[in-house]
Design an enzyme around this catalytic site. Structure first.
Site, PDB file in Angstrom:
ATOM      1  N   HIS A 186      -8.441   8.296   3.013  1.00  0.00           N
ATOM      2  CA  HIS A 186      -7.667   9.021   3.479  1.00  0.00           C
ATOM      3  C   HIS A 186      -8.277  10.346   2.888  1.00  0.00           C
ATOM      4  CE1 HIS A 186      -7.265   8.095  -1.819  1.00  0.00           C
ATOM      5  NE2 HIS A 186      -7.659   8.988  -1.492  1.00  0.00           N
ATOM      6  N   HIS A 224      -3.856   0.631   8.331  1.00  0.00           N
ATOM      7  CA  HIS A 224      -4.775   0.168   7.381  1.00  0.00           C
ATOM      8  C   HIS A 224      -6.077  -0.098   7.796  1.00  0.00           C
ATOM      9  CE1 HIS A 224      -3.836  -0.124   2.519  1.00  0.00           C
ATOM     10  NE2 HIS A 224      -5.314  -1.056   2.799  1.00  0.00           N
ATOM     11  N   CYS A 249       0.515   3.300   3.450  1.00  0.00           N
ATOM     12  CA  CYS A 249       1.425   2.894   4.265  1.00  0.00           C
ATOM     13  C   CYS A 249       2.245   2.579   4.425  1.00  0.00           C
ATOM     14  CB  CYS A 249       0.617   1.305   4.489  1.00  0.00           C
ATOM     15  SG  CYS A 249       0.226   0.461   4.790  1.00  0.00           S
ATOM     16  N   HIS A 295      -8.982  14.271   1.979  1.00  0.00           N
ATOM     17  CA  HIS A 295      -8.479  15.606   0.662  1.00  0.00           C
ATOM     18  C   HIS A 295      -8.773  16.668   1.766  1.00  0.00           C
ATOM     19  CE1 HIS A 295      -7.542  13.786  -2.735  1.00  0.00           C
ATOM     20  NE2 HIS A 295      -8.449  12.616  -2.312  1.00  0.00           N
ATOM     21  N   CYS A 322       0.744  -1.427   0.163  1.00  0.00           N
ATOM     22  CA  CYS A 322       0.250   0.210   0.109  1.00  0.00           C
ATOM     23  C   CYS A 322       1.081   1.697   0.272  1.00  0.00           C
ATOM     24  CB  CYS A 322      -0.712  -0.099   1.155  1.00  0.00           C
ATOM     25  SG  CYS A 322      -1.624   1.912   1.626  1.00  0.00           S
ATOM     26  N   ASN A 379     -13.124  10.230  -1.344  1.00  0.00           N
ATOM     27  CA  ASN A 379     -13.793   9.714  -2.975  1.00  0.00           C
ATOM     28  C   ASN A 379     -13.404   7.844  -2.451  1.00  0.00           C
ATOM     29  OD1 ASN A 379     -13.248  11.874  -4.002  1.00  0.00           O
ATOM     30  ND2 ASN A 379     -11.043  11.500  -5.054  1.00  0.00           N
TER      31      ASN A 379
HETATM   32  P1  AMP Z   1      -7.908   9.564  -4.987  1.00  0.00           P
HETATM   33  O1  AMP Z   1      -8.004  10.034  -5.919  1.00  0.00           O
HETATM   34  O2  AMP Z   1      -9.220  10.547  -4.129  1.00  0.00           O
HETATM   35  O3  AMP Z   1      -7.526   8.176  -3.668  1.00  0.00           O
HETATM   36  O4  AMP Z   1      -6.809  10.398  -3.957  1.00  0.00           O
HETATM   37  C1  AMP Z   1      -5.058  10.287  -4.076  1.00  0.00           C
HETATM   38  C2  AMP Z   1      -4.162  11.054  -3.865  1.00  0.00           C
HETATM   39  O5  AMP Z   1      -2.844  10.753  -3.916  1.00  0.00           O
HETATM   40  C3  AMP Z   1      -4.366  11.928  -5.181  1.00  0.00           C
HETATM   41  O6  AMP Z   1      -4.799  13.273  -5.271  1.00  0.00           O
HETATM   42  C4  AMP Z   1      -3.092  11.700  -5.817  1.00  0.00           C
HETATM   43  O7  AMP Z   1      -2.183  13.333  -6.197  1.00  0.00           O
HETATM   44  C5  AMP Z   1      -2.572  11.348  -4.681  1.00  0.00           C
HETATM   45  N1  AMP Z   1      -1.200  11.056  -4.238  1.00  0.00           N
HETATM   46  C6  AMP Z   1      -0.296   9.877  -4.897  1.00  0.00           C
HETATM   47  N2  AMP Z   1       0.317   9.736  -4.134  1.00  0.00           N
HETATM   48  C7  AMP Z   1       0.980  10.278  -3.639  1.00  0.00           C
HETATM   49  C8  AMP Z   1       1.933  10.143  -3.143  1.00  0.00           C
HETATM   50  N3  AMP Z   1       3.358   9.866  -3.656  1.00  0.00           N
HETATM   51  N4  AMP Z   1       2.340  11.977  -2.433  1.00  0.00           N
HETATM   52  C9  AMP Z   1       1.625  12.752  -1.890  1.00  0.00           C
HETATM   53  N5  AMP Z   1       0.780  12.516  -2.893  1.00  0.00           N
HETATM   54  C10 AMP Z   1       0.475  11.304  -3.624  1.00  0.00           C
HETATM   55 ZN    ZN Z   2      -2.212   1.154   3.931  1.00  0.00          ZN
END
Ligand code: AMP
Ligand code: ZN
Length: 114
Positions: free
Chosen positions: A100, A46, A7, A102, A4, A87
């Site tokens: 997560h 997780h 994680c 935002h 993940c 989401n």
């Molecule tokens: P979601 O589309 O709601 O699953 O959001 C996932 C978010 O994770 C997106 O806004 C990505 O830009 C962000 N994301 C993906 N990889 C990373 C990373 N390595 N560091 C910070 N943010 C990330």
């Molecule tokens: Zn995780």
């Protein structure tokens, strides 16, 4: 969870720009910011997404919202306002399957629910 992305961010295996951490919660800057302030707040445990919140693990959601309020104040967006979004699943366009939230702020956001 072994494979993940978030994680691995919590463990430090993958780097991130941390903005907040406590016993239950980790928060860091989104790598692809959609607003001047775009932070992700995640549980250290997780949980794959909002559909997997249960009576056993839901306590961390209040910890996440407590952290989000602190972060919004620290980032200077609490007064003008901000948005918290999660989401879930394919139709929700979830791309990382670790719960997560935002935090988006620093500009006037579009009036949309989808
Ligand atoms: P979601 O589309 O709601 O699953 O959001 C996932 C978010 O994770 C997106 O806004 C990505 O830009 C962000 N994301 C993906 N990889 C990373 C990373 N390595 N560091 C910070 N943010 C990330
Ligand atoms: Zn995780």
């Amino acid at each position: 969870m072994a494979d993940c992305l978030f994680c691995k961010i919590i463990s430090g295996e993958i780097p991130s720009t941390k903005v907040y951490e406590d016993e239950f919660v980790y928060a860091f800057k989104d790598i692809n910011p959609l607003a001047p302030v775009h932070i992700l707040v995640i549980p250290k445990e997780h949980i794959s997404g909002a559909s997997e919140i249960t009576a056993e693990n839901s306590g961390v959601v209040s910890k996440i919202f407590e952290a989000a309020a602190k972060i919004a104040k620290e980032q200077g967006i609490a007064g003008e306002g901000f948005r918290i979004v999660t989401n879930c699943g394919e139709n929700g366009c979830q791309s990382v399957h670790h719960l997560h939230f935002h935090i988006l702020g620093g500009r006037k956001l579009e009036v949309t629910m989808g």
